[in-house]
Design a protein around this motif. Sequence first.
Motif, PDB file in Angstrom:
ATOM      1  N   GLY A   1    -135.906  55.354   6.833  1.00 17.35           N
ATOM      2  CA  GLY A   1    -135.651  53.920   6.729  1.00 17.35           C
ATOM      3  C   GLY A   1    -134.337  53.644   6.014  1.00 17.35           C
ATOM      4  N   GLY A   2    -133.547  52.740   6.566  1.00 19.97           N
ATOM      5  CA  GLY A   2    -132.269  52.373   5.968  1.00 19.97           C
ATOM      6  C   GLY A   2    -131.149  53.362   6.227  1.00 19.97           C
TER       7      GLY A   2
ATOM      8  N   GLU B   1    -138.022  50.600  11.590  1.00 20.53           N
ATOM      9  CA  GLU B   1    -137.231  49.493  12.143  1.00 20.53           C
ATOM     10  C   GLU B   1    -135.888  49.312  11.457  1.00 20.53           C
ATOM     11  N   ASP B   2    -135.811  49.646  10.164  1.00 26.10           N
ATOM     12  CA  ASP B   2    -134.561  49.424   9.445  1.00 26.10           C
ATOM     13  C   ASP B   2    -133.596  50.617   9.509  1.00 26.10           C
TER      14      ASP B   2
ATOM     15  N   GLU C   1    -130.745  52.719  11.407  1.00 28.13           N
ATOM     16  CA  GLU C   1    -129.712  52.382  12.387  1.00 28.13           C
ATOM     17  C   GLU C   1    -129.554  53.561  13.340  1.00 28.13           C
TER      18      GLU C   1
END
Length: 179
Positions: free
Chosen positions: A80-81, A112-113, A115
């Motif tokens: 994430g992130g 979801e977060d 990239e």
Amino acid sequence: MQYAILYNSASGNTQLVAEALERALTNEGAEVALAKIAHGGAAEALVASNAATADAVLVGFWCDKGSCTQDVADVLAQLGGKRVFLFGTAGFGGAPEYFERILAGVREKLPEDAEYLGGAMCQGKMGAGIRHRYEGMLAEHPGDERIQAMIDNFDAALAHPNDDDLSRIADAAKAALGL
């Protein structure tokens, strides 16, 4: 720039790609930490690769029933992130559309977060036992064109990953990373 490369490899194909990526990124002046994802070892691979502090994480997998292994999925779930590039190998293939379907399915395992920067795949050789199984199937069903195509694919896969595959995936990763 600092990059983490984590990979899972059953037959050595994905390891070859991971090592080629490590060389390509290092040649661009990047700092690279390479770690193998062992069975049940997602947490250890994340630590060993310094994924938490990396500018981007490259995750490699071998195609297991059209996707990645659970061990790779466990790594992806922890990104994430992060900026993530996926790479993989598959015994079947050669068709970009097939590889894109696999990448799309593996991409869905990212939070979801995360990239998603892109991905690239190539064909990889399979173990001799697979060809023996196909030959047994053909012996039971002589002239079966589907089974013969599977044997032909097996034979074609023996030449992969080759230098062109490694260069293509390295170029795709460098482009995705802006190198």
